[in-house]
Design an enzyme around this catalytic site. Sequence first.
Site, PDB file in Angstrom:
ATOM      1  N   ARG A 239       1.925  11.171 -13.683  1.00  0.00           N
ATOM      2  CA  ARG A 239       2.298  12.065 -14.773  1.00  0.00           C
ATOM      3  C   ARG A 239       1.863  11.432 -16.086  1.00  0.00           C
ATOM      4  NH1 ARG A 239       2.709  15.325 -11.402  1.00  0.00           N
ATOM      5  NH2 ARG A 239       4.479  16.681 -10.865  1.00  0.00           N
ATOM      6  N   GLU A 268      -0.497  18.370 -21.260  1.00  0.00           N
ATOM      7  CA  GLU A 268      -1.492  19.054 -20.431  1.00  0.00           C
ATOM      8  C   GLU A 268      -1.487  20.526 -20.799  1.00  0.00           C
ATOM      9  OE1 GLU A 268      -0.981  18.280 -16.268  1.00  0.00           O
ATOM     10  OE2 GLU A 268      -1.140  16.123 -16.566  1.00  0.00           O
ATOM     11  N   HIS A 287      -5.863  17.383 -13.807  1.00  0.00           N
ATOM     12  CA  HIS A 287      -4.711  17.382 -12.871  1.00  0.00           C
ATOM     13  C   HIS A 287      -5.088  18.083 -11.556  1.00  0.00           C
ATOM     14  CE1 HIS A 287      -0.055  16.995 -12.837  1.00  0.00           C
ATOM     15  NE2 HIS A 287      -0.552  16.854 -11.610  1.00  0.00           N
TER      16      HIS A 287
HETATM   17  C1  DGY Z   1       2.565  16.966  -7.717  1.00  0.00           C
HETATM   18  O1  DGY Z   1       2.667  17.474  -6.594  1.00  0.00           O
HETATM   19  O2  DGY Z   1       3.521  16.490  -8.318  1.00  0.00           O
HETATM   20  C2  DGY Z   1       1.198  16.908  -8.291  1.00  0.00           C
HETATM   21  O3  DGY Z   1       1.137  16.404  -9.552  1.00  0.00           O
HETATM   22  C3  DGY Z   1       0.522  18.261  -8.197  1.00  0.00           C
HETATM   23  O4  DGY Z   1      -0.289  18.147  -7.118  1.00  0.00           O
END
Ligand code: DGY
Length: 338
Positions: A239, A268, A287
């Site tokens: 993240r 984002e 992402h």
């Molecule tokens: C998640 O699953 O948390 C990812 O960031 C998206 O694939």
Amino acid sequence: MTDRPRVFVTRNLPGSALDLLRQTCEVAVWPDELPPPPGELRREAAPSSGLLTLLTDRIDDALLSAAPNLVAVSNMATGYDNVDVDAATRRLVLVSRTPGVLTETTADLAFGLLLAAARRIAEGDRYVRAGHWRTWGPEIMLGPDVHGATLGIIGLGRIGAAVARRAAGFAMRILYTSRTRKPDAEKDLDATHTDLDTLLRESDFVSVHAALTDDTRGLIGARQLGLMKPGAVLVNTARGPLVDQDALYEALRSGSIAGAALDVTDPEPLRADSPLLALDNVVITPHIASASVATRSEMARLAAENLLASLAGDVNDNVVNPEIAADWRAARPGRLAG
Ligand code: DGY
């Protein structure tokens, strides 16, 4: 009138997930590529029993308070920092996520980004397209070796361990930090547990795989970046807010670290005027770590199954607030599974 529960799905989904939901539910789907704006999400949530959400949908107390019929939120992601779980718990709404199904695909991209940053793959592609390739040169586009280097993994969960398995094929030495030590992983992956500062000081590559919580926000800031080797590369597929992006920009600009590869940013999407975009030593993808055809279909299917299970009061391992199960069932006796 219908006794089929209404569910709202915040985007069209790949694979068979919507068909699965339609077998037992009235399904409304947000049709656009962009997420529903908060007002639209509230309007759609108000009459719904269940929501199938993505990490771009903010599920906060205001949204939950506008949805008195809501009993379940199924997030199509392994992370769920977009959901205020405390608020959901107070309101007896089950929240679930989709761990497990995206592990290998996410690790593939994390390792790909590591290679791309180290071996300047995206930069080399830009160089060729810009017409700068005039000859083979002994000093053109040099970078560090990946094989035999030290990889520091921050968060040795499923995805971190999958990255470590890939690193083993490159004969890398593996260091890791984790909330708890993982003796099995230490044995299987030949990984060494260290504190974060040691990992940062000793690693040639640092890959971030921690969950985003109040405790981990800004985990990698100016001080931590300052501990990294001048030739080191930071990879983040977890993240964006785990890394202080201003501090990262400064470390990359000044050359205090050699490079970074980011599949996640803060915010984002990354703003078009982000100074990071002017740097050649950072690779950025939008992402997409879990974005294989098969994995996104699996995530959607699991999110649909989780939603159906929660609507029936079946609290499976993917529910992140299982402690409300008894109160949830007492409040909604008609929904008991079986
Ligand atoms: C998640 O699953 O948390 C990812 O960031 C998206 O694939």
